[in-house]
Write a protein that holds these residues in place. Structure first.
Motif, PDB file in Angstrom:
ATOM      1  N   SER A   1       0.833  -1.206   0.000  1.00  0.00           N
ATOM      2  CA  SER A   1       0.000   0.000   0.000  1.00  0.00           C
ATOM      3  C   SER A   1       0.864   1.251   0.000  1.00  0.00           C
ATOM      4  O   SER A   1       0.599   2.203  -0.736  1.00  0.00           O
ATOM      5  CB  SER A   1      -0.926   0.016   1.227  1.00  0.00           C
ATOM      6  N   LEU A   2       1.911   1.241   0.810  1.00  0.00           N
ATOM      7  CA  LEU A   2       2.809   2.394   0.889  1.00  0.00           C
ATOM      8  C   LEU A   2       3.540   2.593  -0.434  1.00  0.00           C
ATOM      9  O   LEU A   2       3.682   3.726  -0.915  1.00  0.00           O
ATOM     10  CB  LEU A   2       3.793   2.202   2.036  1.00  0.00           C
ATOM     11  N   SER A   3       3.973   1.520  -1.052  1.00  0.00           N
ATOM     12  CA  SER A   3       4.661   1.601  -2.345  1.00  0.00           C
ATOM     13  C   SER A   3       3.735   2.165  -3.423  1.00  0.00           C
ATOM     14  O   SER A   3       4.138   3.000  -4.233  1.00  0.00           O
ATOM     15  CB  SER A   3       5.170   0.219  -2.747  1.00  0.00           C
ATOM     16  N   THR A   4       2.492   1.711  -3.428  1.00  0.00           N
ATOM     17  CA  THR A   4       1.510   2.212  -4.389  1.00  0.00           C
ATOM     18  C   THR A   4       1.266   3.699  -4.167  1.00  0.00           C
ATOM     19  O   THR A   4       1.194   4.480  -5.128  1.00  0.00           O
ATOM     20  CB  THR A   4       0.188   1.433  -4.271  1.00  0.00           C
ATOM     21  N   LEU A   5       1.179   4.101  -2.914  1.00  0.00           N
ATOM     22  CA  LEU A   5       0.984   5.509  -2.590  1.00  0.00           C
ATOM     23  C   LEU A   5       2.168   6.349  -3.075  1.00  0.00           C
ATOM     24  O   LEU A   5       1.986   7.415  -3.668  1.00  0.00           O
ATOM     25  CB  LEU A   5       0.788   5.679  -1.079  1.00  0.00           C
ATOM     26  N   GLU A   6       3.373   5.868  -2.854  1.00  0.00           N
ATOM     27  CA  GLU A   6       4.559   6.584  -3.320  1.00  0.00           C
ATOM     28  C   GLU A   6       4.565   6.722  -4.834  1.00  0.00           C
ATOM     29  O   GLU A   6       4.924   7.773  -5.371  1.00  0.00           O
ATOM     30  CB  GLU A   6       5.827   5.872  -2.844  1.00  0.00           C
ATOM     31  N   SER A   7       4.152   5.677  -5.537  1.00  0.00           N
ATOM     32  CA  SER A   7       4.085   5.732  -6.997  1.00  0.00           C
ATOM     33  C   SER A   7       3.071   6.770  -7.466  1.00  0.00           C
ATOM     34  O   SER A   7       3.331   7.515  -8.414  1.00  0.00           O
ATOM     35  CB  SER A   7       3.712   4.364  -7.569  1.00  0.00           C
ATOM     36  N   LEU A   8       1.920   6.804  -6.796  1.00  0.00           N
ATOM     37  CA  LEU A   8       0.908   7.806  -7.135  1.00  0.00           C
ATOM     38  C   LEU A   8       1.444   9.217  -6.949  1.00  0.00           C
ATOM     39  O   LEU A   8       1.255  10.091  -7.802  1.00  0.00           O
ATOM     40  CB  LEU A   8      -0.342   7.623  -6.266  1.00  0.00           C
ATOM     41  N   VAL A   9       2.107   9.448  -5.840  1.00  0.00           N
ATOM     42  CA  VAL A   9       2.659  10.771  -5.553  1.00  0.00           C
ATOM     43  C   VAL A   9       3.685  11.155  -6.612  1.00  0.00           C
ATOM     44  O   VAL A   9       3.674  12.281  -7.130  1.00  0.00           O
ATOM     45  CB  VAL A   9       3.272  10.823  -4.131  1.00  0.00           C
TER      46      VAL A   9
ATOM     47  N   SER B   1      -6.308   9.969  -8.985  1.00  0.00           N
ATOM     48  CA  SER B   1      -5.100   9.574  -8.247  1.00  0.00           C
ATOM     49  C   SER B   1      -5.134  10.134  -6.826  1.00  0.00           C
ATOM     50  O   SER B   1      -4.739   9.457  -5.880  1.00  0.00           O
ATOM     51  CB  SER B   1      -3.846  10.062  -8.976  1.00  0.00           C
ATOM     52  N   PHE B   2      -5.594  11.369  -6.693  1.00  0.00           N
ATOM     53  CA  PHE B   2      -5.696  11.974  -5.365  1.00  0.00           C
ATOM     54  C   PHE B   2      -6.673  11.186  -4.498  1.00  0.00           C
ATOM     55  O   PHE B   2      -6.382  10.888  -3.335  1.00  0.00           O
ATOM     56  CB  PHE B   2      -6.140  13.435  -5.480  1.00  0.00           C
ATOM     57  N   GLU B   3      -7.806  10.818  -5.068  1.00  0.00           N
ATOM     58  CA  GLU B   3      -8.801  10.029  -4.328  1.00  0.00           C
ATOM     59  C   GLU B   3      -8.221   8.677  -3.907  1.00  0.00           C
ATOM     60  O   GLU B   3      -8.389   8.247  -2.758  1.00  0.00           O
ATOM     61  CB  GLU B   3     -10.046   9.829  -5.195  1.00  0.00           C
TER      62      GLU B   3
END
Length: 82
Positions: free
Chosen positions: A13-21, A37-39
Motif C-alpha cells: 500500500s505504501l509503495s503504491t501511494l509513493e508511486s501515485l505521488v 489519483s488523489f482520491e
C-alpha cells in the motif's frame, strides 16, 4: 454476509501511494487523472494509518501482557522518551 476485500499488505500500500505521488508530481496527468489519483491516494493513506494504529495497539497489548515492561510517552518533536 458479503465477502471481505482481500487485504494488501502495508508495504505494498505504501509503495503504491509513493508511486501515485511521484506520478502526480511529474505534472503530466490530466485534471481527471489527477483527481482519481488523489482520491486513491487518500484511500491508501487512510488504510496505511489504520494499519499503523492497529499495529500500535497490538504492540501495546503485547507490552501490557509482559507485565514487567512499562509504556513511556514519546515526544516526536525531540525524539526522546519521557
Amino acid at each position: 454476509m458479503p465477502p471481505k476485500k482481500k487485504n494488501i499488505d502495508f508495504e505494498q500500500s505504501l509503495s503504491t501511494l509513493e508511486s501515485l505521488v511521484n506520478r502526480m508530481e511529474q505534472g503530466d496527468m490530466t485534471l481527471e487523472e489527477s483527481l482519481q489519483s488523489f482520491e486513491a491516494g487518500i484511500a491508501l493513506t487512510r488504510e496505511c494509518q489504520a494499519r499503523l494504529a492497529a499495529a500500535e495497539q497490538q504492540v501495546n497489548k503485547l507490552i501490557e501482557d509482559q507485565g514487567n515492561i512499562t509504556l513511556q510517552t514519546f515526544d516526536a518533536e525531540t525524539g526522546d522518551d519521557e
